[in-house]
Design a protein around this motif. Structure first.
Motif, mmCIF file in Angstrom:
data_model
loop_
_atom_site.group_PDB
_atom_site.id
_atom_site.type_symbol
_atom_site.label_atom_id
_atom_site.label_comp_id
_atom_site.label_asym_id
_atom_site.label_seq_id
_atom_site.Cartn_x
_atom_site.Cartn_y
_atom_site.Cartn_z
ATOM 1 N N TYR A 95 3.584 24.245 -33.740
ATOM 2 C CA TYR A 95 4.437 23.139 -33.309
ATOM 3 C C TYR A 95 3.730 21.797 -33.417
ATOM 4 O O TYR A 95 4.363 20.779 -33.706
ATOM 5 C CB TYR A 95 4.923 23.369 -31.883
ATOM 6 N N GLU A 96 2.454 21.774 -33.241
ATOM 7 C CA GLU A 96 1.726 20.507 -33.325
ATOM 8 C C GLU A 96 1.736 19.954 -34.757
ATOM 9 O O GLU A 96 1.944 18.756 -34.964
ATOM 10 C CB GLU A 96 0.285 20.704 -32.847
ATOM 11 N N ALA A 97 1.517 20.812 -35.741
ATOM 12 C CA ALA A 97 1.523 20.381 -37.138
ATOM 13 C C ALA A 97 2.922 19.902 -37.538
ATOM 14 O O ALA A 97 3.065 18.909 -38.284
ATOM 15 C CB ALA A 97 1.068 21.507 -38.060
ATOM 16 N N ILE A 98 3.953 20.586 -37.032
ATOM 17 C CA ILE A 98 5.334 20.208 -37.345
ATOM 18 C C ILE A 98 5.629 18.834 -36.756
ATOM 19 O O ILE A 98 6.251 17.977 -37.412
ATOM 20 C CB ILE A 98 6.322 21.270 -36.829
ATOM 21 N N LYS A 99 5.168 18.573 -35.519
ATOM 22 C CA LYS A 99 5.386 17.266 -34.878
ATOM 23 C C LYS A 99 4.688 16.158 -35.659
ATOM 24 O O LYS A 99 5.229 15.071 -35.838
ATOM 25 C CB LYS A 99 4.894 17.288 -33.435
ATOM 26 N N GLU B 118 6.572 13.064 -37.435
ATOM 27 C CA GLU B 118 6.233 11.681 -37.087
ATOM 28 C C GLU B 118 5.844 10.889 -38.340
ATOM 29 O O GLU B 118 6.236 9.725 -38.505
ATOM 30 C CB GLU B 118 5.078 11.677 -36.073
ATOM 31 N N LYS B 119 5.107 11.522 -39.225
ATOM 32 C CA LYS B 119 4.694 10.863 -40.456
ATOM 33 C C LYS B 119 5.910 10.520 -41.322
ATOM 34 O O LYS B 119 6.009 9.414 -41.863
ATOM 35 C CB LYS B 119 3.725 11.768 -41.231
ATOM 36 N N LYS C 195 9.936 6.541 -43.460
ATOM 37 C CA LYS C 195 11.319 6.076 -43.581
ATOM 38 C C LYS C 195 11.486 4.689 -42.973
ATOM 39 O O LYS C 195 12.179 3.836 -43.520
ATOM 40 C CB LYS C 195 12.274 7.068 -42.915
ATOM 41 N N GLU C 196 10.835 4.454 -41.853
ATOM 42 C CA GLU C 196 10.930 3.150 -41.202
ATOM 43 C C GLU C 196 10.277 2.068 -42.079
ATOM 44 O O GLU C 196 10.815 0.973 -42.239
ATOM 45 C CB GLU C 196 10.243 3.203 -39.828
ATOM 46 N N TYR C 197 9.122 2.391 -42.648
ATOM 47 C CA TYR C 197 8.440 1.446 -43.527
ATOM 48 C C TYR C 197 9.301 1.138 -44.759
ATOM 49 O O TYR C 197 9.422 -0.009 -45.177
ATOM 50 C CB TYR C 197 7.078 2.007 -43.943
#
Length: 125
Positions: A11-15, A19-20, A25-27
């Motif tokens: 789950y940590e790698a998926i998060k 996030e990346k 997408k925001e950039y």
């Protein structure tokens, strides 16, 4: 300090990946908005290739003016002189037939081909 993988999902790698992707997408959205503002504010300038093509055309025209024209050959006789030299074909009654342009061209072609055949015969004795 080596972390070994387990049997279940990480789950940590998926998060981290999620996030990346969100940041990317925001950039991309910010860049798109910035580009849209710049395009709207920039005035359209006249295209330069048209100016270049006009200049190159002028150069080509001036070059063409400077080239000497080929001299026309005056060795050929005019059509009127050729017609005067030829004897018009006559009928049995003695009347002369009107000249036929295609007949003259065929006769000329026949004479030229006779010369070509004579040249081949002289080579292949």
């Amino acid at each position: 300090n080596v972390k070994l993988g387990g049997l279940g999902p990480d789950y940590e790698a998926i998060k981290e990946k999620k996030e990346k992707l969100k940041q990317q997408k925001e950039y991309a959205k910010q860049i798109k908005e910035h580009n849209m503002k710049n395009i709207a504010s920039v005035q359209r300038l006249p295209t330069k290739p048209q100016v270049i093509s006009l200049v190159s055309r002028q150069k080509a025209l001036e070059y063409a003016k400077k080239i000497p024209r080929p001299k026309a050959f005056t060795a050929r006789q005019s059509d009127e002189e050729v017609k005067e030299e030829r004897v018009l074909p006559q009928t049995l009654n003695g009347d002369s037939l009107p000249p036929i342009a295609s007949l003259e061209t065929l006769q000329n072609r026949h004479e030229k081909e006779k010369q070509v055949v004579a040249a081949f015969r002289s080579l292949h004795i």
